[in-house]
Enzyme design. Structure first.
Site, PDB file in Angstrom:
ATOM      1  N   GLY A  49       8.378   1.575  -6.899  1.00  0.00           N
ATOM      2  CA  GLY A  49       8.096   0.728  -8.093  1.00  0.00           C
ATOM      3  C   GLY A  49       6.875  -0.130  -7.499  1.00  0.00           C
ATOM      4  O   GLY A  49       6.609   0.076  -6.129  1.00  0.00           O
ATOM      5  N   GLN A  54       0.286  -6.553  -6.340  1.00  0.00           N
ATOM      6  CA  GLN A  54       0.286  -6.075  -4.930  1.00  0.00           C
ATOM      7  C   GLN A  54      -0.758  -5.161  -4.859  1.00  0.00           C
ATOM      8  O   GLN A  54      -1.294  -4.792  -3.723  1.00  0.00           O
ATOM      9  CB  GLN A  54       1.543  -4.919  -5.021  1.00  0.00           C
ATOM     10  CG  GLN A  54       2.961  -5.564  -4.722  1.00  0.00           C
ATOM     11  CD  GLN A  54       4.115  -4.696  -4.639  1.00  0.00           C
ATOM     12  OE1 GLN A  54       4.680  -4.065  -5.694  1.00  0.00           O
ATOM     13  NE2 GLN A  54       4.457  -4.395  -3.461  1.00  0.00           N
ATOM     14  N   CYS A  99       9.840  -3.204   0.267  1.00  0.00           N
ATOM     15  CA  CYS A  99       8.820  -3.666  -0.322  1.00  0.00           C
ATOM     16  C   CYS A  99       7.473  -3.191   0.333  1.00  0.00           C
ATOM     17  O   CYS A  99       7.286  -3.322   1.743  1.00  0.00           O
ATOM     18  CB  CYS A  99       8.729  -5.245  -0.599  1.00  0.00           C
ATOM     19  SG  CYS A  99       7.427  -5.872  -1.360  1.00  0.00           S
ATOM     20  N   LEU A 100       6.727  -2.658  -0.416  1.00  0.00           N
ATOM     21  CA  LEU A 100       5.494  -2.028   0.088  1.00  0.00           C
ATOM     22  C   LEU A 100       4.626  -3.010   0.607  1.00  0.00           C
ATOM     23  O   LEU A 100       3.532  -2.921   1.384  1.00  0.00           O
ATOM     24  CB  LEU A 100       4.818  -1.133  -0.876  1.00  0.00           C
ATOM     25  CG  LEU A 100       5.363  -0.080  -1.501  1.00  0.00           C
ATOM     26  CD1 LEU A 100       4.285   0.780  -2.441  1.00  0.00           C
ATOM     27  CD2 LEU A 100       5.636   1.219  -0.549  1.00  0.00           C
ATOM     28  N   HIS A 141      13.316  -6.727  -8.974  1.00  0.00           N
ATOM     29  CA  HIS A 141      12.352  -7.116  -7.812  1.00  0.00           C
ATOM     30  C   HIS A 141      11.014  -6.927  -8.237  1.00  0.00           C
ATOM     31  O   HIS A 141      10.078  -8.007  -7.685  1.00  0.00           O
ATOM     32  CB  HIS A 141      12.681  -5.651  -6.789  1.00  0.00           C
ATOM     33  CG  HIS A 141      11.550  -5.608  -5.690  1.00  0.00           C
ATOM     34  ND1 HIS A 141      11.978  -5.588  -4.492  1.00  0.00           N
ATOM     35  CD2 HIS A 141      10.386  -5.414  -5.301  1.00  0.00           C
ATOM     36  CE1 HIS A 141      11.176  -5.656  -3.434  1.00  0.00           C
ATOM     37  NE2 HIS A 141      10.037  -5.571  -4.279  1.00  0.00           N
ATOM     38  N   GLU A 142      10.373  -6.065  -9.216  1.00  0.00           N
ATOM     39  CA  GLU A 142       9.158  -5.911  -9.752  1.00  0.00           C
ATOM     40  C   GLU A 142       8.574  -7.263 -10.439  1.00  0.00           C
ATOM     41  O   GLU A 142       7.658  -7.630 -10.467  1.00  0.00           O
ATOM     42  CB  GLU A 142       8.758  -4.629 -10.392  1.00  0.00           C
ATOM     43  CG  GLU A 142       9.035  -3.373  -9.573  1.00  0.00           C
ATOM     44  CD  GLU A 142       8.249  -3.159  -8.170  1.00  0.00           C
ATOM     45  OE1 GLU A 142       7.406  -4.145  -7.955  1.00  0.00           O
ATOM     46  OE2 GLU A 142       8.996  -2.550  -7.276  1.00  0.00           O
ATOM     47  N   HIS A 145       7.940 -10.113  -8.448  1.00  0.00           N
ATOM     48  CA  HIS A 145       6.298 -10.146  -8.049  1.00  0.00           C
ATOM     49  C   HIS A 145       5.327 -10.799  -9.131  1.00  0.00           C
ATOM     50  O   HIS A 145       4.414 -11.326  -8.641  1.00  0.00           O
ATOM     51  CB  HIS A 145       5.728  -8.582  -7.981  1.00  0.00           C
ATOM     52  CG  HIS A 145       6.322  -8.161  -6.447  1.00  0.00           C
ATOM     53  ND1 HIS A 145       5.864  -8.603  -5.250  1.00  0.00           N
ATOM     54  CD2 HIS A 145       6.822  -6.747  -6.417  1.00  0.00           C
ATOM     55  CE1 HIS A 145       6.321  -7.705  -4.374  1.00  0.00           C
ATOM     56  NE2 HIS A 145       7.042  -6.812  -4.958  1.00  0.00           N
TER      57      HIS A 145
HETATM   58 ZN    ZN Z   1       7.842  -5.335  -3.652  1.00  0.00          ZN
END
Ligand code: ZN
Length: 186
Positions: A49, A54, A99-100, A141-142, A145
């Site tokens: 995702g 991000q 997480c990226l 999670h997304e 953000h």
């Molecule tokens: Zn993340």
């Protein structure tokens, strides 16, 4: 199409509340271009995702995976201005999230396992649906953000926050209440 630079924890864009997107603009070139670039970026970095902040765009747009179709192919949803409603606060699912924006790290987080979502999709259509299990975790999670929240903010036991390679040695990364082998990183 372009692979975008991913903001890492510490960059203020990850900590701000993102702006709503005017649904009338969803099918326009700016939003459509961002969606394409986010897809390309997510695939490049093996994410499950990705949220717009991000990639340094503080708007309420995300891509979330974790669902598979009948032929076992990964499915991804594009959600704009998503709203999540928890179905049962007591039904919770824990897993090691990644997480990226925190490359190489894993942390144990528990979240509601069953949610309802309303949002706009990439075609500018209003949609609503329910999800359970891993894909429900990915979307939460997304969505976090979009409000400037990172998964680390939700780790209650910091002994379960670790570098990925050490976690693979000493923690059971597969220790989650489901038979999902994919390691989430979004
Ligand atoms: Zn993340």
């Amino acid at each position: 199409m372009a692979i975008l630079k991913v903001a890492r924890m510490g960059h203020p864009v990850l900590r701000q509340k993102c702006e709503t997107i005017d649904p009338a603009l969803i099918t326009g070139p700016e939003v459509q271009g961002l969606i394409r670039d986010m897809f390309e970026t997510m695939v490049e970095y093996n994410g499950v995702g990705l949220a717009a902040p991000q990639v340094h765009q503080p708007v309420r747009l995300l891509i979330a995976g974790g669902e598979v179709d009948d032929e076992g192919r990964n499915q991804f949803r594009v959600l704009i201005n998503p709203e999540v409603t928890v179905q049962d606060e007591n039904n919770r699912l824990g897993m090691y999230e990644g997480c990226l924006s925190l490359p190489g790290m894993r942390g144990w987080v528990e979240r509601p396992a069953s949610i309802k979502i309303t949002a706009w999709n990439e075609k500018g259509e209003k949609i609503d649906f329910s999800l359970e299990g891993f894909p429900a975790v990915v979307i939460q999670h997304e969505c976090d953000h979009l409000d400037g929240i990172l998964y680390v903010d939700r780790i209650e036991d910091t002994t379960k926050f670790a570098f990925e390679d050490e976690a693979q040695r000493f923690l059971d990364l597969a220790d989650q209440d489901m038979d999902e082998e994919e390691e989430p990183a979004g």
